[in-house]
Write an enzyme that holds these catalytic residues in place. Structure first.
Site, PDB file in Angstrom:
ATOM      1  CD  GLU A 340      -2.888  -1.546   3.042  1.00  0.00           C
ATOM      2  OE1 GLU A 340      -4.177  -1.413   2.402  1.00  0.00           O
ATOM      3  OE2 GLU A 340      -2.006  -1.342   3.600  1.00  0.00           O
TER       4      GLU A 340
HETATM    5  C1  TNX Z   1      -4.477  -4.382   4.834  1.00  0.00           C
HETATM    6  S1  TNX Z   1      -2.223  -6.523   4.137  1.00  0.00           S
HETATM    7  C2  TNX Z   1      -2.986  -4.108   5.056  1.00  0.00           C
HETATM    8  C3  TNX Z   1      -2.550  -3.245   6.560  1.00  0.00           C
HETATM    9  C4  TNX Z   1      -4.064  -2.935   7.097  1.00  0.00           C
HETATM   10  C5  TNX Z   1      -5.452  -4.141   6.770  1.00  0.00           C
HETATM   11  C6  TNX Z   1      -6.724  -4.287   7.647  1.00  0.00           C
HETATM   12  C7  TNX Z   1      -1.412  -5.760   4.101  1.00  0.00           C
HETATM   13  C8  TNX Z   1      -0.124  -5.549   3.570  1.00  0.00           C
HETATM   14  N1  TNX Z   1      -1.952  -4.475   4.681  1.00  0.00           N
HETATM   15  O1  TNX Z   1      -2.322  -2.316   6.934  1.00  0.00           O
HETATM   16  O2  TNX Z   1      -3.536  -3.329   9.198  1.00  0.00           O
HETATM   17  O3  TNX Z   1      -5.118  -4.645   5.775  1.00  0.00           O
HETATM   18  O4  TNX Z   1      -6.962  -5.273   7.009  1.00  0.00           O
END
Ligand code: TNX
Length: 537
Positions: A340
């Site tokens: 992300e």
């Molecule tokens: C996605 S999955 C994220 C996290 C969040 C999570 C909450 C991923 C690699 N990143 O930063 O905490 O969703 O469900």
């Protein structure tokens, strides 16, 4: 080769000697017990019942191989667990005198059918239990099986002292995947060393072998880095919701690594980057790449922070961070996050991931990253953690990478069970206990070659949880089912059978004071004795 053969025959000899020399015991009429009716989780590969029992009591002694490192420790671990639970003092590798009537022998052998290092075999007879394993890790997994076979109640009619009847027979077992992990996000909310240890302990009982710690994020930096002290002086002092945060000193991290290692679990440290880095950049603004004014972040949004991927200082910083963590982290893996990074330009992101991979390799670690890192031109030995987009997983396989399976829809422990759940998120799905169990990582992405699946991991993100009770509400019972997805082949798994075995975990969960979510899908079996035992402790 010759040496190995000598070793095997020596140990077989020792084992036979110990068994043959066991002093004559009083005849005990063991009632019929059925090993096939076990409630083992994860379910073993093969179980053959012989409809009798081993009597575990104060006249039992444990003996282990003493030449291969770790075997005696496994014996001590079993003795300690028996003492905690049954208040029996079982000696380990002490003299075989007339007080000993039955023995548990933990044997090293190089001749198991399975080549998996964690494979084991258990032979349970009236007077002896023989546990065969190639490695101490295998012996440790076998010990968990044995712990699960000890019944809640002793049978006081068989002998003059309390005796716990372990059903007799043979178990042949080996894991499906070499990587069977859970992740805890200690960045959104900090969890103390004691809280983390309790989670590790519970996971070990279900044969997990990897514990991934998400150590840094926008809301907090949780590990001491001696060469960059502000990371903890400033970056650790916040968390979601405005709480105090916290961090692990390097000594405390080592203590966790050691605690996990005693349970044959490996801790995989993650420093998330180039996004999810607000806490680091707030501590050292030179690292910041989004051009915005920095402050503590206590909310739950993602994707707004980034390191400056074009600045040498950033890589000098990361070299120090990775060097210091690698030095106290025996795991071959180092996880760089990489998810992300919406505030990083794509070209910068790719440049960044490739540069960081070189640093990780320089410090002799294998890089692991969330699926987005597959955009980089990476060494095929680096590992991709799939969480959302199957295209990334397929690309990873085409590029020759091994993949850890953590699809959010099925495997995220922070997803709510249903609309009434007290904690958790639901952006990916609601995941009730049956949905969490009823799928198969190996066939989840059609056309993905199975030999690219390194294993399974269940991540527990902590935006909505801040203590053990809340952690356990989300993690249990789902993490128990996930242990079976990682260990037992799909053709041996079925929800109805699992559901009954899960119901039988109630006593263990209560005894361990686990605040599990009492899903209505499960007919939880309240044992009579547990509350009494907790009070005694
Ligand atoms: C996605 S999955 C994220 C996290 C969040 C999570 C909450 C991923 C690699 N990143 O930063 O905490 O969703 O469900």
């Amino acid at each position: 080769m010759k040496h190995t053969l000598q070793k095997i025959s020596f140990h077989l000899f020792l084992c036979c000697l110990v068994l043959a020399c066991a002093p004559k015991k009083k005849e005990i009429n063991y009632p019929t017990t059925d090993l096939a009716q076990n409630s083992l989780i994860p379910k073993p590969l093969e179980v053959i019942a012989t409809n009798s029992a081993f009597g575990l009591d104060s006249k039992t002694a444990i003996f282990t191989n003493q030449t291969t490192e770790g075997f005696e420790d496994v014996g001590m671990y079993l003795a300690e667990k028996i003492k905690q639970r049954l208040h029996l003092d079982i000696p380990v590798n002490s003299t075989l005198d007339e007080t000993v009537e039955r023995i548990i022998y933990i044997n090293q052998t190089d001749s198991l059918d399975s080549e998996a290092p964690e494979a084991y075999q258990l032979y349970i007879k009236n007077d002896s239990i023989l546990l065969n394993a190639t490695t101490a890790a295998g012996a440790f997994r076998g010990i968990q099986t044995l712990r699960q076979l000890i019944p809640e109640e002793s049978n006081d009619t068989v002998a003059e002292q309390p005796m716990w009847l372990i059903p007799s027979g043979k178990i042949v077992d080996a894991p499906l995947f070499e990587y069977r992990g859970a992740m805890l996000d200690v960045a959104r909310h900090f969890f103390t060393v004691e809280e983390v240890k309790k989670f590790i302990d519970l996971l070990a009982y279900y044969k997990y072998n990897k514990f991934h710690m998400h150590l840094t994020d926008d809301q907090g930096w949780r590990i001491e880095i001696k060469s960059w002290p502000k990371l903890t002086e400033i970056g650790a002092q916040s968390e979601v919701g405005g709480g105090p945060g916290g961090f692990y000193t390097q000594e405390e991290f080592k203590e966790l690594v050691q605690y996990a290692a005693e349970r044959h679990m490996e801790i995989i440290p993650e420093v998330d980057m180039p996004g999810h880095t607000n806490a680091a950049s707030f501590s050292y603004p030179v690292l910041n790449g989004n051009g915005k004014k920095l402050s503590y972040y206590t909310g739950t949004h993602v994707g707004f922070s980034t390191f400056d991927a074009r600045k040498d200082t950033v890589y000098a910083f990361l070299d120090d961070v990775i060097r210091e963590i690698a030095a106290i982290s025996p795991s071959p893996y180092f996880h760089i996050g990489g998810d992300e990074s919406h505030a990083t330009k794509k070209t910068d992101y790719i440049h960044f991931v490739e540069k960081v991979e070189a640093i990780v390799r320089k410090h002799d670690k294998v890089m692991v990253g969330w699926e987005e890192i597959v955009q980089g031109k990476l060494d095929s030995g680096s590992i991709i953690q799939f969480w959302q987009d199957s295209v990334n997983a397929k690309t990873a396989a085409l590029k020759g990478h091994q993949i850890i399976f953590s699809p959010a829809h099925k495997a995220y422990l922070d997803m709510q069970y249903d609309t009434l759940s007290k904690h958790g998120l639901h952006w990916a799905a609601y995941i009730p206990v049956d949905t969490a169990y009823n799928w198969d990582p190996s066939s989840y992405i059609k056309s993905l070659p199975k030999d690219h699946i390194l294993g399974f991991e269940a991540p527990l993100w902590s935006e909505t949880i801040s203590n053990s009770a809340e952690l356990e509400y989300l993690a249990f019972p789902r993490a128990i089912g996930y242990s079976e997805l990682g260990w037992t082949p799909a053709e041996s798994r079925d929800w109805e059978g699992y559901k009954a075995r899960l119901a039988d975990q109630t006593a263990f969960l209560k005894r361990m004071n686990v605040a599990y979510y009492p899903s209505k899908l499960i007919d939880w079996k309240e044992p009579k004795n547990v509350y009494k035992e907790i009070k005694k402790d």
